[in-house]
Design an enzyme around this catalytic site. Structure first.
Site, mmCIF file in Angstrom:
data_model
loop_
_atom_site.group_PDB
_atom_site.id
_atom_site.type_symbol
_atom_site.label_atom_id
_atom_site.label_comp_id
_atom_site.label_asym_id
_atom_site.label_seq_id
_atom_site.Cartn_x
_atom_site.Cartn_y
_atom_site.Cartn_z
ATOM 1 N N PRO A 1 0.814 -1.222 0.000
ATOM 2 C CA PRO A 1 0.000 0.000 0.000
ATOM 3 C C PRO A 1 0.848 1.273 0.000
ATOM 4 O O PRO A 1 1.967 1.285 0.504
ATOM 5 C CB PRO A 1 -0.802 -0.121 1.303
ATOM 6 C CG PRO A 1 -0.809 -1.583 1.618
ATOM 7 C CD PRO A 1 0.489 -2.130 1.093
ATOM 8 N N ASN A 2 0.286 2.311 -0.576
ATOM 9 C CA ASN A 2 0.908 3.642 -0.623
ATOM 10 C C ASN A 2 2.251 3.651 -1.339
ATOM 11 O O ASN A 2 3.113 4.471 -1.038
ATOM 12 C CB ASN A 2 1.088 4.209 0.799
ATOM 13 C CG ASN A 2 -0.229 4.247 1.543
ATOM 14 O OD1 ASN A 2 -1.251 4.601 0.960
ATOM 15 N ND2 ASN A 2 -0.215 3.849 2.803
ATOM 16 N N ARG A 3 2.436 2.706 -2.249
ATOM 17 C CA ARG A 3 3.688 2.580 -3.019
ATOM 18 C C ARG A 3 4.911 2.346 -2.139
ATOM 19 O O ARG A 3 6.046 2.626 -2.532
ATOM 20 C CB ARG A 3 3.908 3.790 -3.932
ATOM 21 C CG ARG A 3 2.798 3.936 -4.955
ATOM 22 C CD ARG A 3 3.204 4.766 -6.151
ATOM 23 N NE ARG A 3 2.109 4.826 -7.109
ATOM 24 C CZ ARG A 3 1.912 3.934 -8.067
ATOM 25 N NH1 ARG A 3 2.731 2.912 -8.217
ATOM 26 N NH2 ARG A 3 0.895 4.062 -8.890
ATOM 27 N N LEU A 4 4.683 1.836 -0.921
ATOM 28 C CA LEU A 4 5.820 1.513 -0.040
ATOM 29 C C LEU A 4 6.177 0.056 -0.306
ATOM 30 O O LEU A 4 5.979 -0.825 0.546
ATOM 31 C CB LEU A 4 5.441 1.755 1.424
ATOM 32 C CG LEU A 4 4.939 3.173 1.728
ATOM 33 C CD1 LEU A 4 4.603 3.316 3.211
ATOM 34 C CD2 LEU A 4 5.992 4.210 1.331
ATOM 35 N N HIS A 5 6.655 -0.203 -1.511
ATOM 36 C CA HIS A 5 6.808 -1.571 -1.985
ATOM 37 C C HIS A 5 7.935 -2.293 -1.251
ATOM 38 O O HIS A 5 8.750 -1.679 -0.568
ATOM 39 C CB HIS A 5 7.041 -1.568 -3.495
ATOM 40 C CG HIS A 5 5.968 -0.851 -4.244
ATOM 41 N ND1 HIS A 5 4.637 -1.098 -4.016
ATOM 42 C CD2 HIS A 5 6.021 0.140 -5.177
ATOM 43 C CE1 HIS A 5 3.916 -0.301 -4.802
ATOM 44 N NE2 HIS A 5 4.728 0.463 -5.509
#
Ligand code: FMN
Length: 201
Positions: free
Chosen positions: A178-182
Site C-alpha cells: 500500500p501507498n507505493r511503499l513496496h
C-alpha cells in the site's frame, strides 16, 4: 506508521519462486510462464522479448528458441541474460540474472517432440528474426513441411532449434504494498548458497 516486517521471506529463493509461480498459475488469465528475456551484444547493446519458461529448479531456468534468431546470435556472442516475470494479477515482479548454457541435444529433442505437431511445423518452418517478403511465403513453407512430415506425425528437430538454461546468480522479488511503499528482497548466490538483503523500493 506501524512498524512492519518484509512480506518476502528470507531462505530459499527457488522455493519462493515455486510458491509465487504456483499462485501466478492460479491467478493469471494466461501464460503465467511468460517472461521477458534480455540479452545483449558483446559491446553492451541490449534487446528484450518475451519467451516461455519451460523448466526450472535449482539448476536453472530453461527456455527454447531458434539459435539463429536475433536473440540466438546475441546469446552465442554473450552467454549471459536477464529474465523478468511480471504477474499483474498479483502485482508481483521477479528478476533473475546469470550465465546461460545450451541444453543437451537429448533434452532439446525431448522437448521438441513433446510439442504439438502444428507447433513443431511452425517453428521448423520459421527463419526466426530474418526478413520475410510476405506472409504467404511462410505459410507455403508451413504447408510443405506439414505435407512432408504428416505421415510420421512429427517433424525432426532442426539443429538450430534449442534451449538455454540460465543459472541464477541474482534473484530479486518485488511485491506491491500500500501507498507505493513496496517491498523488495534480493538474493545473491555466494559459495553455492544464497544470501539476501532487502532493497529500498
Ligand atoms: C507470450 C509470448 C511467449 C513467447 N514465447 C517464445 C518462446 O518460448 N520462444 C521463442 O523463441 N519466441 C517466443 N515468443 C516470440 C518472441 O517474443 C520473439 O518475437 C521471437 O523469439 C524473436 O525474437 P528475437 O528476434 O529477439 O530473437 C513469445 C512471444 C510472446 C508474446
Amino acid at each position: 506508521m506501524k512498524a512492519e516486517q518484509s512480506a518476502i521471506p528470507d531462505g530459499d529463493p527457488i522455493a519462493l519462486f515455486d510458491a509465487w509461480f504456483a499462485e501466478a498459475r492460479d491467478s493469471e488469465p494466461n501464460d503465467s510462464n511468460a517472461m521477458a528475456l534480455a540479452t545483449a551484444t558483446p559491446d553492451g547493446a541490449p534487446s528484450v522479448r518475451m519467451v516461455l519458461l519451460k523448466g526450472h529448479g535449482p539448476e536453472g531456468f530453461t527456455f527454447y528458441t531458434n539459435a539463429q534468431s536475433r536473440k540466438g546470435g546475441e546469446i552465442r556472442a554473450n552467454m549471459r541474460a536477464a529474465l523478468l516475470f511480471h504477474w499483474k494479477s498479483l502485482r508481483r515482479q521477479v528478476r533473475i540474472e546469470g550465465p546461460l548454457e545450451e541444453v543437451s541435444a537429448e533434452l532439446a529433442d525431448a522437448y521438441f517432440r513433446s510439442r504439438a505437431f502444428v507447433s513443431q511445423v511452425g517453428s521448423a518452418a520459421s527463419d526466426q528474426s530474418r526478413p520475410l517478403d510476405e506472409r504467404a511465403t511462410y505459410l507455403k513453407r508451413v504447408e510443405e513441411l506439414e505435407e512432408g512430415c504428416k505421415a510420421n506425425g512429427e517433424v525432426p528437430r532442426p539443429p538450430w532449434w534449442t534451449g538455454f538454461t540460465l543459472t541464477p546468480e541474482r534473484i530479486e522479488f518485488w511485491l506491491d504494498r500500500p501507498n507505493r511503499l513496496h517491498d523488495r528482497r534480493l538474493f545473491t548466490r555466494e559459495d553455492g548458497g544464497w544470501t539476501s538483503t532487502l532493497l529500498y523500493p
